[in-house]
Design an enzyme around this catalytic site. Structure first.
Site, PDB file in Angstrom:
ATOM      1  N   HIS A   1       0.817  -1.219   0.000  1.00 12.31           N
ATOM      2  CA  HIS A   1       0.000   0.000   0.000  1.00 12.31           C
ATOM      3  C   HIS A   1       0.847   1.263   0.000  1.00 12.31           C
ATOM      4  O   HIS A   1       1.996   1.276   0.456  1.00 12.31           O
ATOM      5  CB  HIS A   1      -0.994   0.004   1.155  1.00 12.31           C
ATOM      6  CG  HIS A   1      -0.396  -0.040   2.532  1.00 12.31           C
ATOM      7  ND1 HIS A   1      -0.042   1.093   3.235  1.00 12.31           N
ATOM      8  CD2 HIS A   1      -0.123  -1.079   3.359  1.00 12.31           C
ATOM      9  CE1 HIS A   1       0.417   0.747   4.419  1.00 12.31           C
ATOM     10  NE2 HIS A   1       0.390  -0.571   4.531  1.00 12.31           N
TER      11      HIS A   1
ATOM     12  N   ASP B   1      -0.112   4.350   1.404  1.00 11.12           N
ATOM     13  CA  ASP B   1      -0.306   5.305   2.481  1.00 11.12           C
ATOM     14  C   ASP B   1       0.488   4.944   3.724  1.00 11.12           C
ATOM     15  O   ASP B   1       0.873   3.797   3.934  1.00 11.12           O
ATOM     16  CB  ASP B   1      -1.787   5.440   2.826  1.00 11.12           C
ATOM     17  CG  ASP B   1      -2.415   4.124   3.260  1.00 11.12           C
ATOM     18  OD1 ASP B   1      -2.162   3.099   2.602  1.00 11.12           O
ATOM     19  OD2 ASP B   1      -3.167   4.114   4.252  1.00 11.12           O
TER      20      ASP B   1
ATOM     21  N   ASP C   1       6.440   1.020   6.476  1.00  5.99           N
ATOM     22  CA  ASP C   1       5.073   0.522   6.383  1.00  5.99           C
ATOM     23  C   ASP C   1       4.290   1.453   5.476  1.00  5.99           C
ATOM     24  O   ASP C   1       3.765   2.445   5.928  1.00  5.99           O
ATOM     25  CB  ASP C   1       4.465   0.455   7.792  1.00  5.99           C
ATOM     26  CG  ASP C   1       3.031  -0.019   7.808  1.00  5.99           C
ATOM     27  OD1 ASP C   1       2.566  -0.580   6.803  1.00  5.99           O
ATOM     28  OD2 ASP C   1       2.358   0.188   8.839  1.00  5.99           O
TER      29      ASP C   1
ATOM     30  N   GLU D   1      -4.809   1.863   2.998  1.00  9.59           N
ATOM     31  CA  GLU D   1      -4.853   0.667   3.842  1.00  9.59           C
ATOM     32  C   GLU D   1      -4.939   1.029   5.306  1.00  9.59           C
ATOM     33  O   GLU D   1      -5.637   0.362   6.089  1.00  9.59           O
ATOM     34  CB  GLU D   1      -3.601  -0.189   3.583  1.00  9.59           C
ATOM     35  CG  GLU D   1      -3.607  -1.551   4.267  1.00  9.59           C
ATOM     36  CD  GLU D   1      -2.939  -1.556   5.645  1.00  9.59           C
ATOM     37  OE1 GLU D   1      -2.976  -2.610   6.305  1.00  9.59           O
ATOM     38  OE2 GLU D   1      -2.382  -0.505   6.058  1.00  9.59           O
ATOM     39  N   GLU D   2      -4.254   2.088   5.703  1.00 11.80           N
ATOM     40  CA  GLU D   2      -4.169   2.437   7.121  1.00 11.80           C
ATOM     41  C   GLU D   2      -5.498   2.911   7.703  1.00 11.80           C
ATOM     42  O   GLU D   2      -5.676   2.928   8.915  1.00 11.80           O
ATOM     43  CB  GLU D   2      -3.097   3.510   7.343  1.00 11.80           C
ATOM     44  CG  GLU D   2      -1.682   3.086   6.981  1.00 11.80           C
ATOM     45  CD  GLU D   2      -1.100   2.041   7.935  1.00 11.80           C
ATOM     46  OE1 GLU D   2      -1.794   1.666   8.906  1.00 11.80           O
ATOM     47  OE2 GLU D   2       0.038   1.613   7.705  1.00 11.80           O
TER      48      GLU D   2
ATOM     49  N   ASP E   1       3.572  -6.809   3.686  1.00  7.19           N
ATOM     50  CA  ASP E   1       3.270  -5.703   4.585  1.00  7.19           C
ATOM     51  C   ASP E   1       3.553  -6.081   6.042  1.00  7.19           C
ATOM     52  O   ASP E   1       2.985  -5.502   6.959  1.00  7.19           O
ATOM     53  CB  ASP E   1       1.784  -5.322   4.418  1.00  7.19           C
ATOM     54  CG  ASP E   1       1.419  -4.014   5.100  1.00  7.19           C
ATOM     55  OD1 ASP E   1       2.330  -3.211   5.385  1.00  7.19           O
ATOM     56  OD2 ASP E   1       0.225  -3.810   5.357  1.00  7.19           O
TER      57      ASP E   1
ATOM     58  N   HIS F   1       4.204   2.681  12.925  1.00  8.01           N
ATOM     59  CA  HIS F   1       3.246   3.646  13.469  1.00  8.01           C
ATOM     60  C   HIS F   1       3.850   4.544  14.549  1.00  8.01           C
ATOM     61  O   HIS F   1       3.117   5.054  15.397  1.00  8.01           O
ATOM     62  CB  HIS F   1       1.991   2.950  14.023  1.00  8.01           C
ATOM     63  CG  HIS F   1       1.139   2.320  12.971  1.00  8.01           C
ATOM     64  ND1 HIS F   1      -0.236   2.259  13.066  1.00  8.01           N
ATOM     65  CD2 HIS F   1       1.456   1.712  11.804  1.00  8.01           C
ATOM     66  CE1 HIS F   1      -0.720   1.635  11.997  1.00  8.01           C
ATOM     67  NE2 HIS F   1       0.295   1.304  11.221  1.00  8.01           N
TER      68      HIS F   1
END
Length: 407
Positions: free
Chosen positions: A77, A79, A137, A171-172, A194, A375
């Site tokens: 992904h 994002d 990520d 995705e997030e 991922d 994150h």
């Protein structure tokens, strides 16, 4: 500079942080900017079958050199997450030999807090400068996909079928599969690239729901409040106190589910609460929702129907869809062993686009990228482990030709 690192540094310099408040797709303009950069990189590699739509869904194909082989997909992904800025202006290369890693004058990645550092001794790491996310990520996943494509095109002696590539937005914030055209993607199965540490494989994830609670209190002057006042904030605290303490995320691990109070706001007159509810086991997941409903029913009986509760299921455990096709797990595990990586199969304590895609007809477990501490500002990438992920997928492409295809 190594081509993979050069790509990674360019990609993390683009702000692709998702925006949950936006109703556009993609939710932020930087995602489409990055997608267009990846298109140019795919063209430079020599990929000809490339399609990028206006919503940021990028599909491409590594063409087969062997006929009659199942087509598998690789998905990542664009994002980045919401916790910190999604543009990493100052990534740092660290040749790690032990000890804490200083990010800036205020923040360090400490061995005590992050014991996984012992697993990357001697590795080349990329970190943030402590002011943003790194973006591994999932920009590490994008780099891996391009590296696999480039290697297979330059080495036609490696047999493989068609390999479909997908790079998706949002995705997030849980929207990645919303506009994913499974039929157009035309893969028999796929893997999201991922994951985290080397060897990681996941084909189980949480069943997930959100719960929104609205409380209408009764506000009167506190001097004359006896037997009249209903403080909506205190009712909210009462709800929270009735949930089992041991089923809060900070006290759970492995297959243990939880209730998490995500938002609470309001006043004496009215209050709102948002919960997320998670469990790998579908029966326990349903029981958690029933338990929260029973609390609300009890308090409505106590206070007089002042509480409204709404549930919304978000996604379900992909295990149900993967177990009939365990060959795709076995083949990935064998491909890891073939290049000297020990598979580490664990449940995801979260969600995955692969979960929703599995329920849309595309069985889609997850595999590692070499990223850690997603994150947050302490995120880092092991370049050594990222390169190992590239080796694994190249071997997977070869094994797919010879695998007994009862997948």
């Amino acid at each position: 500079m190594d081509k993979n690192l050069e790509r990674f540094f360019r990609y993390v310099g683009v702000d692709t942080q998702a925006n949950p408040a936006a109703r556009t797709c993609p939710s932020s303009p930087g995602q489409l900017t990055l997608a267009k950069m990846v298109v140019e990189d795919l063209k430079e590699i020599g990929i000809q079958d490339i399609n990028l739509d206006e919503h940021g869904y990028l599909f491409a194909t590594i063409p087969a050199n062997v006929e009659g082989v199942p087509t598998f997909g690789l998905i990542c992904h664009l994002d980045t997450a919401l916790e910190l800025g999604g543009k990493c202006d100052h990534p740092q290369i660290v040749e790690y030999s032990g000890g804490d890693i200083r990010l800036n004058d205020q923040f360090s990645i400490s061995e005590k807090e992050f014991p996984q550092l012992k697993n990357v001794l001697g590795h080349t790491l990329i970190t943030t400068d402590g002011t943003s996310l790194l973006g591994a990520d999932n920009k590490a996943g994008i780099v891996i996909l391009l590296a696999v494509a480039e290697h297979l095109l330059r080495h036609p002696e490696i047999p493989h079928g068609d390999i479909r590539l997908a790079i998706t937005p949002d995705e997030e914030i849980g929207r990645g599969p919303e506009r994913f055209n499974v039929e157009k993607f035309a893969a028999d199965f796929a893997y999201t690239v991922d994951g985290g540490a080397i060897g990681g494989m996941e084909y189980e994830n949480f069943n997930a729901a959100s719960a929104h609670i609205s409380i209408q209190g009764k506000s009167v002057h506190p001097g004359s409040a006896k037997n009249i006042l209903i403080n909506a904030l205190r009712v909210a605290l009462e709800i929270e106190s009735m949930l089992p303490v041991e089923q809060k995320p900070e006290y759970t691990e492995n297959y243990e589910g939880f209730f998490m109070l995500d938002i609470i706001q309001g006043s004496v007159d009215s209050a709102e609460m948002d919960y997320i509810i998670r469990d790998h086991d579908l029966n326990k997941f349903k029981a958690k929702k029933d338990f929260l409903q029973s609390i609300v029913d009890f308090l409505n009986n106590k206070y007089g129907d002042i509480i409204e509760l709404e549930f919304e299921d978000s996604y379900y455990n992909m295990r149900e869809k993967i177990e009939p096709m365990m060959g795709i797990i076995d083949m990935l595990a064998q491909s890891m062993r073939d290049v000297g990586v020990e598979p580490d199969i664990k449940p995801i304590r979260g969600g995955s686009d692969g979960a929703q895609l599995s329920y849309m007809g595309l069985p889609c477990p997850n595999m590692f990228t070499g990223g850690y501490n997603f994150h947050g500002r302490y995120e880092f990438l092991s370049v050594d482990e990222m390169n190992k992920a590239i080796e694994v997928i190249i071997k997977l492409a070869e094994n797919n030709v010879h695998w007994p295809h009862k997948i």
